[in-house]
Design an enzyme around this catalytic site. Structure first.
Site, short mmCIF file in Angstrom:
data_model
loop_
_atom_site.label_atom_id
_atom_site.label_comp_id
_atom_site.label_asym_id
_atom_site.label_seq_id
_atom_site.Cartn_x
_atom_site.Cartn_y
_atom_site.Cartn_z
N LEU A 1 0.81 -1.22 0.00
CA LEU A 1 0.00 0.00 0.00
C LEU A 1 0.84 1.28 0.00
O LEU A 1 1.95 1.30 0.52
CB LEU A 1 -0.92 -0.01 1.22
CG LEU A 1 -1.83 -1.24 1.32
CD1 LEU A 1 -2.69 -1.17 2.58
CD2 LEU A 1 -2.71 -1.38 0.08
N HIS A 2 0.28 2.30 -0.58
CA HIS A 2 0.94 3.60 -0.64
C HIS A 2 -0.10 4.70 -0.46
O HIS A 2 -1.29 4.42 -0.23
CB HIS A 2 1.71 3.76 -1.96
CG HIS A 2 0.89 3.43 -3.18
ND1 HIS A 2 -0.24 4.14 -3.54
CD2 HIS A 2 1.02 2.45 -4.11
CE1 HIS A 2 -0.74 3.65 -4.64
NE2 HIS A 2 -0.02 2.60 -5.00
N HIS B 1 -3.53 4.36 -2.20
CA HIS B 1 -4.49 3.49 -1.51
C HIS B 1 -5.06 4.19 -0.27
O HIS B 1 -6.25 4.10 0.02
CB HIS B 1 -3.83 2.19 -1.05
CG HIS B 1 -3.27 1.35 -2.16
ND1 HIS B 1 -1.92 1.15 -2.33
CD2 HIS B 1 -3.90 0.65 -3.14
CE1 HIS B 1 -1.73 0.34 -3.37
NE2 HIS B 1 -2.90 0.04 -3.88
N GLN C 1 -5.03 -11.42 -13.64
CA GLN C 1 -4.84 -10.16 -14.37
C GLN C 1 -3.38 -9.96 -14.79
O GLN C 1 -3.03 -8.91 -15.33
CB GLN C 1 -5.36 -8.97 -13.56
CG GLN C 1 -4.59 -8.60 -12.31
CD GLN C 1 -5.32 -7.54 -11.50
OE1 GLN C 1 -6.32 -7.81 -10.85
NE2 GLN C 1 -4.82 -6.31 -11.53
N GLN D 1 -7.89 6.91 -9.93
CA GLN D 1 -7.91 7.36 -11.33
C GLN D 1 -6.61 6.98 -12.06
O GLN D 1 -6.57 6.94 -13.28
CB GLN D 1 -8.13 8.88 -11.36
CG GLN D 1 -8.11 9.53 -12.72
CD GLN D 1 -9.16 8.97 -13.67
OE1 GLN D 1 -10.22 8.53 -13.26
NE2 GLN D 1 -8.84 8.97 -14.96
N SER E 1 2.86 4.44 -7.41
CA SER E 1 2.42 3.10 -7.81
C SER E 1 3.27 2.08 -7.08
O SER E 1 4.46 2.32 -6.82
CB SER E 1 2.63 2.95 -9.32
OG SER E 1 2.67 1.58 -9.68
N SER E 2 2.67 0.92 -6.77
CA SER E 2 3.45 -0.13 -6.10
C SER E 2 4.62 -0.54 -6.99
O SER E 2 5.69 -0.91 -6.49
CB SER E 2 2.56 -1.35 -5.83
OG SER E 2 1.42 -0.96 -5.10
O1 PAF Z 1 -6.02 -1.75 -9.01
C1 PAF Z 1 -5.72 -2.81 -8.43
O2 PAF Z 1 -4.97 -2.83 -7.45
C2 PAF Z 1 -6.30 -4.12 -8.96
O3 PAF Z 1 -6.38 -4.12 -10.34
C3 PAF Z 1 -7.63 -4.50 -8.31
C4 PAF Z 1 -8.70 -3.48 -8.65
C5 PAF Z 1 -7.47 -4.59 -6.80
C6 PAF Z 1 -8.10 -5.86 -8.84
O4 PAF Z 1 -7.18 -6.85 -8.58
#
Ligand code: PAF
Length: 304
Positions: free
Chosen positions: A32-33, A36, A60, A148, A185-186
């Site tokens: 997390l950053h 989030h 994904q 966003q 971003s992570s």
């Molecule tokens: O944006 C993300 O971190 C991911 O794509 C999500 C929405 C948690 C789905 O895995």
């Protein structure tokens, strides 16, 4: 704060708070950053019960992508979520979400499925839509919060909510940026010191694109795209995947300079692939993100 790892426990926890008037969900892949945390802050303020999920969703990621080395730090994440006032954290394993025999996916079609990020990450949004639909089914939130920063993901999820009549309201929050404009971003954790300096080129390209947009040159969005491409091309360590102007609702390419519009960009900086965007709202105002240094709570959170 409760931490629950199984779907059954999450369903039980959810039914225990069924009487709560508003339940919010912040879905994440962890590490997390500030981006989030901005979602958690709003989710906390807007709901009676706030649930966050941490799940590095394998569906994904493409076969040659960074699933294995995606940054993870569960103890740190839990500490941050607890400090931010989250009530429940859902941390399922891949087998919980995709048990043996799992065969059914949610999948966008049209430009969302073949263009932009999808041209470079085939199947990515099938994985995103599927896991988000599952999280919505399991957690049953009234509201769900996303950044966003992942502009095409926002379009995919908002289309899915509308197409499947899901009873979830979306909260979309601005991209949070480092002092030099780099979108937080992570995956920034992958950047070497040298690449970190170069990585601001995406932000600079978006700024150049925005200036070209505002200057309203005769050839419509072509001038905006040219401005973005030229900025990235000047940086030898950066390799552009795409720089485009799209409709933020349908995700179709735009040729005319009209509002709303989405300037999207993706580039590799050294080996690290980064994405970013600026949004021109329907009222003609730009959403370009917020500098982390402008958020008073970032310092408070870091001191904890
Ligand atoms: O944006 C993300 O971190 C991911 O794509 C999500 C929405 C948690 C789905 O895995």
């Amino acid at each position: 704060m409760r931490v629950v790892a199984t779907v059954q426990e999450m369903l039980d926890t959810r039914s225990n708070v069924a009487g709560s008037s508003k339940v919010g969900l912040v879905p994440t892949m962890g590490y997390l950053h500030e981006g989030h945390l901005s979602l958690v802050r709003l989710g906390r303020a807007e709901n009676d019960v706030l649930i966050a999920s941490i799940f590095v969703n394998p569906t994904q990621f493409g076969p040659h992508e960074d699933l294995e080395r995606y940054p993870r730090d569960l103890p740190r994440d839990l500490h941050m979520l607890e400090a931010a006032g989250v009530d429940v954290v859902f941390t399922p394993s891949a087998d919980e979400i995709y048990p043996p025999g799992f065969v059914t996916y949610a999948e966008p079609t049209g430009p969302l499925a073949s263009e932009g990020e999808s041209a470079h990450r085939p199947g990515h949004f099938r994985g995103v839509a599927t896991v988000v639909l599952k999280l919505f089914q399991i957690v049953q939130p009234h509201r769900a919060y996303f950044g966003q920063k992942d502009a095409q993901q926002v379009v995919v999820i908002s289309r899915m909510i509308s197409d499947f009549n899901l009873p979830v309201a979306l909260g979309i929050l601005p991209t949070i940026r480092e002092a030099d404009g780099l979108a937080i971003s992570s995956r920034n954790a992958y950047l070497s010191a040298e690449d970190r300096k170069v990585a601001t080129v995406l932000y600079q390209a978006l700024q150049a694109g925005r200036r070209a947009f505002d200057a309203k040159a005769g050839d419509g969005t072509a001038a905006v795209v040219r401005a973005m491409v030229e900025t990235v091309t000047q940086e030898s360590r950066a390799q552009l995947d795409y720089a485009e102007v799209r409709d933020p609702q349908s995700f179709v390419l735009l040729e005319a300079l009209q509002a709303p519009a989405l300037l999207v960009i993706a580039a590799k900086v050294g080996p690290t692939r980064l994405i970013d965007n600026f949004l021109l709202r329907a009222d003609g105002s730009w959403e370009t993100g917020v500098l982390a240094s402008e958020l008073k709570w970032v310092e408070e959170e870091r001191d904890r």
